[in-house]
Design a protein around this motif. Structure first.
Motif, short mmCIF file in Angstrom:
data_model
loop_
_atom_site.label_atom_id
_atom_site.label_comp_id
_atom_site.label_asym_id
_atom_site.label_seq_id
_atom_site.Cartn_x
_atom_site.Cartn_y
_atom_site.Cartn_z
N MET A 1 0.82 -1.21 0.00
CA MET A 1 0.00 0.00 0.00
C MET A 1 0.86 1.26 0.00
O MET A 1 0.58 2.23 -0.71
N ILE A 2 1.93 1.28 0.83
CA ILE A 2 2.79 2.46 0.88
C ILE A 2 3.42 2.73 -0.48
O ILE A 2 3.53 3.89 -0.92
N ARG A 3 3.85 1.68 -1.17
CA ARG A 3 4.46 1.84 -2.49
C ARG A 3 3.54 2.61 -3.43
O ARG A 3 4.01 3.43 -4.24
N SER A 7 5.75 5.71 -4.67
CA SER A 7 6.41 5.45 -5.95
C SER A 7 6.31 6.65 -6.88
O SER A 7 5.23 7.22 -7.06
N ARG A 8 7.46 7.06 -7.43
CA ARG A 8 7.61 8.16 -8.39
C ARG A 8 7.37 9.54 -7.77
O ARG A 8 7.32 10.54 -8.49
N LYS A 9 7.21 9.59 -6.46
CA LYS A 9 7.08 10.88 -5.79
C LYS A 9 8.45 11.46 -5.51
O LYS A 9 9.41 10.73 -5.25
N LYS A 10 8.56 12.79 -5.57
CA LYS A 10 9.80 13.46 -5.19
C LYS A 10 9.84 13.58 -3.67
O LYS A 10 9.01 14.27 -3.07
N VAL A 11 10.80 12.90 -3.06
CA VAL A 11 10.88 12.83 -1.60
C VAL A 11 12.23 13.38 -1.15
O VAL A 11 13.29 12.89 -1.56
N VAL A 12 12.20 14.39 -0.29
CA VAL A 12 13.42 14.94 0.31
C VAL A 12 13.61 14.33 1.69
O VAL A 12 12.67 14.29 2.49
N GLN A 29 13.96 4.28 -1.77
CA GLN A 29 14.34 3.87 -3.12
C GLN A 29 13.74 2.52 -3.48
O GLN A 29 13.30 2.31 -4.61
N LYS A 30 13.72 1.60 -2.54
CA LYS A 30 13.12 0.29 -2.77
C LYS A 30 11.63 0.41 -3.08
O LYS A 30 11.06 -0.43 -3.80
N LEU A 31 10.99 1.47 -2.56
CA LEU A 31 9.57 1.70 -2.80
C LEU A 31 9.31 2.48 -4.09
O LEU A 31 8.16 2.76 -4.42
N GLY A 32 10.39 2.86 -4.78
CA GLY A 32 10.24 3.53 -6.07
C GLY A 32 10.20 5.04 -6.01
O GLY A 32 9.86 5.70 -7.01
N GLN A 245 2.70 8.09 4.03
CA GLN A 245 1.58 7.64 3.19
C GLN A 245 0.32 8.45 3.50
O GLN A 245 -0.38 8.91 2.59
N LYS A 246 0.04 8.62 4.79
CA LYS A 246 -1.16 9.35 5.20
C LYS A 246 -1.10 10.81 4.77
O LYS A 246 -2.11 11.41 4.39
#
Length: 267
Positions: A1-3, A7-12, A29-32, A245-246
């Motif tokens: 669900m978290i993936r 996934s493909r989100k820009k995360v700092v 990174q493992k989650l994309g 995620q939330k």
């Protein structure tokens, strides 16, 4: 669900060169996720983030430098920030209290303030510590509604950082105004006594035991009567990711402080 949400989100990840930060980058990174790391430097040798050899966009910026930090975040336009950058050592905070207060309080305020002008961002998962609470030496776990405080400079800085979180949440990211004047969620995760591979910081009990055992040296236990509720590094990180995620879902119920720790076990 978290993936699905990461996934493909820009995360700092601020503090990506640290113990928990490096593990979080690896997991993201493992989650994309498209991960960007921001830290002022690499603190240990060996370094977990270097050993992981991850292909991420990393910048070495002191979070006290508002202009440089703002320019970088404006350039990235992240979907979410996990803010872990901090001066994280209790004994060091006695040696450098001003650095500790400045990094942990003003640096945190800088992050929040810059986010007010980021068009893309959905929110922040801010990471402090279980040391943010006033310590009354009681024999029960802290509740999220307990009073902020702190004896040493490190603990006091974490309590003050949580007050900064509360102030920005109420003043600029109030849940009553969500969807109207803003679309931003500010969650705060509090954890402590974290252990696991990749921790080479000074004055850590478990790493010191291992290092001294290898070197055939005796380890001084500074507080032999203390009880430590240890938790593996992946446990609080899983909580931070769930908060993330939330946040990305737009779930305003997580716009609060959250404790992460092990269950109490009797022996």
């Amino acid at each position: 669900m978290i993936r699905k949400y990461i996934s493909r989100k820009k995360v700092v990840v601020t503090g990506h060169t640290g113990f928990k930060g490096s593990w979080l980058v690896f997991w993201l990174q493992k989650l994309g996720a498209i991960v960007y790391g921001i830290s002022d430097k690499i603190y240990t040798n060996p370094s977990h983030i270097e050993l992981l050899q991850l292909n991420i966009d990393e910048s070495f910026i002191d979070i006290i430098n508002y202009k440089e930090l703002s320019n970088k975040l404006q350039e990235i336009q992240p979907d979410i920030i996990f803010h872990l950058a901090a001066q994280a050592l209790v004994r060091y905070s006695y040696q450098e209290p001003i650095e500790t207060f400045t990094t942990n309080i003003i640096g945190t305020a800088n992050i929040f303030d810059i986010c007010r002008s980021l068009a893309s961002i959905k929110g922040i998962v801010n990471v402090t510590s279980d040391k943010c609470y006033e310590n009354f030496e009681n024999d029960w776990a802290y509740n999220e509604s307990d009073r902020m405080g702190g004896y040493d400079p490190y603990s006091a800085s974490k309590g003050a950082a949580e007050l900064i979180v509360s102030s920005y949440r109420r003043s600029f990211f109030n849940i009553d105004s969500f969807g109207n004047s803003h679309h931003f969620i500010l969650a705060s995760g509090r954890a402590g006594n974290v252990i696991g591979g990749g921790d080479w910081s000074k004055d850590r009990l478990i790493p010191d035991l291992i290092k001294n055992s290898i070197a055939n040296k005796t380890t001084e236990i500074r507080n032999p009567s203390a009880t430590r509720p240890w938790q593996h590094v992946l446990e609080p990180l899983s909580g931070y990711l769930l908060l993330g995620q939330k946040v990305l879902e737009g779930d305003i119920s997580v716009s609060d402080g959250w404790n992460f720790g092990p269950k109490k076990v009797k022996f």
